[in-house]
Motif scaffolding. Structure first.
Motif, PDB file in Angstrom:
ATOM      1  N   VAL A  35       0.880  -1.073  -0.109  1.00  0.00           N
ATOM      2  CA  VAL A  35       0.019   0.124  -0.104  1.00  0.00           C
ATOM      3  C   VAL A  35       0.821   1.003   0.047  1.00  0.00           C
ATOM      4  CG1 VAL A  35      -1.694   1.268   1.480  1.00  0.00           C
ATOM      5  CG2 VAL A  35      -1.948  -1.241   1.312  1.00  0.00           C
ATOM      6  N   ARG A  36       0.872   2.047  -1.115  1.00  0.00           N
ATOM      7  CA  ARG A  36       1.572   3.220  -1.318  1.00  0.00           C
ATOM      8  C   ARG A  36       0.367   4.457  -0.633  1.00  0.00           C
ATOM      9  NH1 ARG A  36       6.534   3.633  -2.488  1.00  0.00           N
ATOM     10  NH2 ARG A  36       6.381   1.739  -3.838  1.00  0.00           N
ATOM     11  N   ALA A  37       1.131   5.477   0.244  1.00  0.00           N
ATOM     12  CA  ALA A  37       0.404   6.538   0.481  1.00  0.00           C
ATOM     13  C   ALA A  37       0.071   7.313  -0.795  1.00  0.00           C
ATOM     14  CB  ALA A  37       1.101   7.524   1.341  1.00  0.00           C
ATOM     15  N   GLY A  38      -1.393   7.864  -0.834  1.00  0.00           N
ATOM     16  CA  GLY A  38      -1.733   8.692  -1.761  1.00  0.00           C
ATOM     17  C   GLY A  38      -2.028   8.097  -3.197  1.00  0.00           C
ATOM     18  N   GLN A  39      -1.864   6.608  -3.180  1.00  0.00           N
ATOM     19  CA  GLN A  39      -2.202   5.833  -4.493  1.00  0.00           C
ATOM     20  C   GLN A  39      -3.333   4.743  -4.158  1.00  0.00           C
ATOM     21  OE1 GLN A  39       1.298   3.859  -6.038  1.00  0.00           O
ATOM     22  NE2 GLN A  39       2.532   6.033  -6.235  1.00  0.00           N
ATOM     23  N   LEU A  56       4.009   6.948   7.292  1.00  0.00           N
ATOM     24  CA  LEU A  56       3.727   8.156   7.012  1.00  0.00           C
ATOM     25  C   LEU A  56       4.518   8.430   5.761  1.00  0.00           C
ATOM     26  CD1 LEU A  56       2.288  10.275   9.949  1.00  0.00           C
ATOM     27  CD2 LEU A  56       1.126   8.831   8.263  1.00  0.00           C
ATOM     28  N   GLY A  57       4.047   9.640   4.984  1.00  0.00           N
ATOM     29  CA  GLY A  57       4.855  10.117   3.937  1.00  0.00           C
ATOM     30  C   GLY A  57       6.387  10.663   4.382  1.00  0.00           C
ATOM     31  N   ASN A  58       6.352  11.198   5.449  1.00  0.00           N
ATOM     32  CA  ASN A  58       7.508  12.050   5.903  1.00  0.00           C
ATOM     33  C   ASN A  58       8.444  10.865   6.722  1.00  0.00           C
ATOM     34  OD1 ASN A  58       6.301  11.319   8.415  1.00  0.00           O
ATOM     35  ND2 ASN A  58       6.329  13.483   9.148  1.00  0.00           N
ATOM     36  N   GLY A  59       8.041   9.786   6.468  1.00  0.00           N
ATOM     37  CA  GLY A  59       9.112   8.679   7.246  1.00  0.00           C
ATOM     38  C   GLY A  59       8.726   8.036   8.546  1.00  0.00           C
ATOM     39  N   THR A  60       7.762   9.028   9.010  1.00  0.00           N
ATOM     40  CA  THR A  60       7.393   8.727  10.488  1.00  0.00           C
ATOM     41  C   THR A  60       6.690   7.295  10.579  1.00  0.00           C
ATOM     42  OG1 THR A  60       7.082  10.821  10.901  1.00  0.00           O
ATOM     43  CG2 THR A  60       5.895   9.261  12.504  1.00  0.00           C
ATOM     44  N   ARG A  61       7.164   6.373  11.389  1.00  0.00           N
ATOM     45  CA  ARG A  61       6.709   4.923  11.729  1.00  0.00           C
ATOM     46  C   ARG A  61       5.429   5.141  12.660  1.00  0.00           C
ATOM     47  NH1 ARG A  61      10.372  -0.002  12.985  1.00  0.00           N
ATOM     48  NH2 ARG A  61       8.892  -1.699  12.810  1.00  0.00           N
ATOM     49  N   SER A  83      -3.343   7.181   3.582  1.00  0.00           N
ATOM     50  CA  SER A  83      -2.651   8.182   4.223  1.00  0.00           C
ATOM     51  C   SER A  83      -1.232   7.561   4.570  1.00  0.00           C
ATOM     52  CB  SER A  83      -3.233   8.989   5.436  1.00  0.00           C
ATOM     53  OG  SER A  83      -3.582   7.950   6.185  1.00  0.00           O
ATOM     54  N   ALA A  84      -0.937   6.369   4.498  1.00  0.00           N
ATOM     55  CA  ALA A  84       0.338   5.721   4.923  1.00  0.00           C
ATOM     56  C   ALA A  84       0.568   4.680   3.963  1.00  0.00           C
ATOM     57  CB  ALA A  84       0.131   5.127   6.036  1.00  0.00           C
ATOM     58  N   THR A  85       1.895   4.337   3.946  1.00  0.00           N
ATOM     59  CA  THR A  85       2.613   3.342   3.165  1.00  0.00           C
ATOM     60  C   THR A  85       2.736   2.038   3.881  1.00  0.00           C
ATOM     61  OG1 THR A  85       3.871   4.962   1.804  1.00  0.00           O
ATOM     62  CG2 THR A  85       4.712   2.665   1.800  1.00  0.00           C
TER      63      THR A  85
END
Length: 178
Positions: A35-39, A56-61, A83-85
């Protein structure tokens, strides 16, 4: 495995067999993204073994998920992009159930639809309570009779825990050819 307890506890044996028959076991390599954030997400996943990392997109786990966790359920419910990967931490495997297959089953079987959406509602309500607690909206040590404490299973789930665990183990065995 907490999600499995919510979801598989509300489904019946025939529903779980349907998931097994219509899902595809997928082996993941370290770092492989499901799962990729935003896709848009075209499937829901059940983690079978190994670990998955949610960031999250900013790398926050945000979380590490283990066996029995469901992934992609929020995007299935509202079709908004995630909203998350979610990616494998080391080697992992998942059962991938295509959105179109799941939607067809929901449209064709009102009983399955009711059980599936009830399971998602119970799970998402628990997730919201836990998030509120982490954000300081719940009182630490609140022991009122109706309070659900983080990592405590409510009565709705307790009644189905044993059955849910058994269903998950049967699903694993069937997917492993045993």
């Amino acid at each position: 495995m907490r999600k499995a307890l919510y979801i598989l506890g509300q489904l019946n044996d025939a529903d779980v067999q349907w998931l097994q028959r219509h899902g595809t076991r997928r082996s993941l390599g370290d770092g492989e993204v499901i799962v990729r954030a935003g896709q848009p997400v075209d499937a829901v996943f059940i983690s079978l073994d190994g670990a998955l990392c949610v960031t999250l997109g900013n790398g926050t786990r945000l979380a590490q998920l283990g066996a029995g966790e469901f992934v992609g359920e929020m995007s299935f419910v509202d079709t908004a992009p995630p909203s998350a990967t979610v990616a494998a931490l080391g080697r992992a495997s998942v059962l991938e159930i295509k959105r179109t297959d799941l939607q067809h089953r929901i449209d064709e079987d009102p009983g399955f639809s009711s059980r599936f959406y009830r399971a998602l509602a119970i799970f998402l309500a628990d997730r919201l309570r836990a998030a509120n607690h982490r954000l300081g909206q719940g009182e630490e040590g609140d022991l009122r009779g109706d309070a659900v404490i983080e990592d405590e299973l409510d009565d709705t789930v307790l009644d189905t825990v044993s059955q849910a665990g058994e269903r998950f183990h049967r699903l694993l065995a069937a997917l492993s050819g045993g």
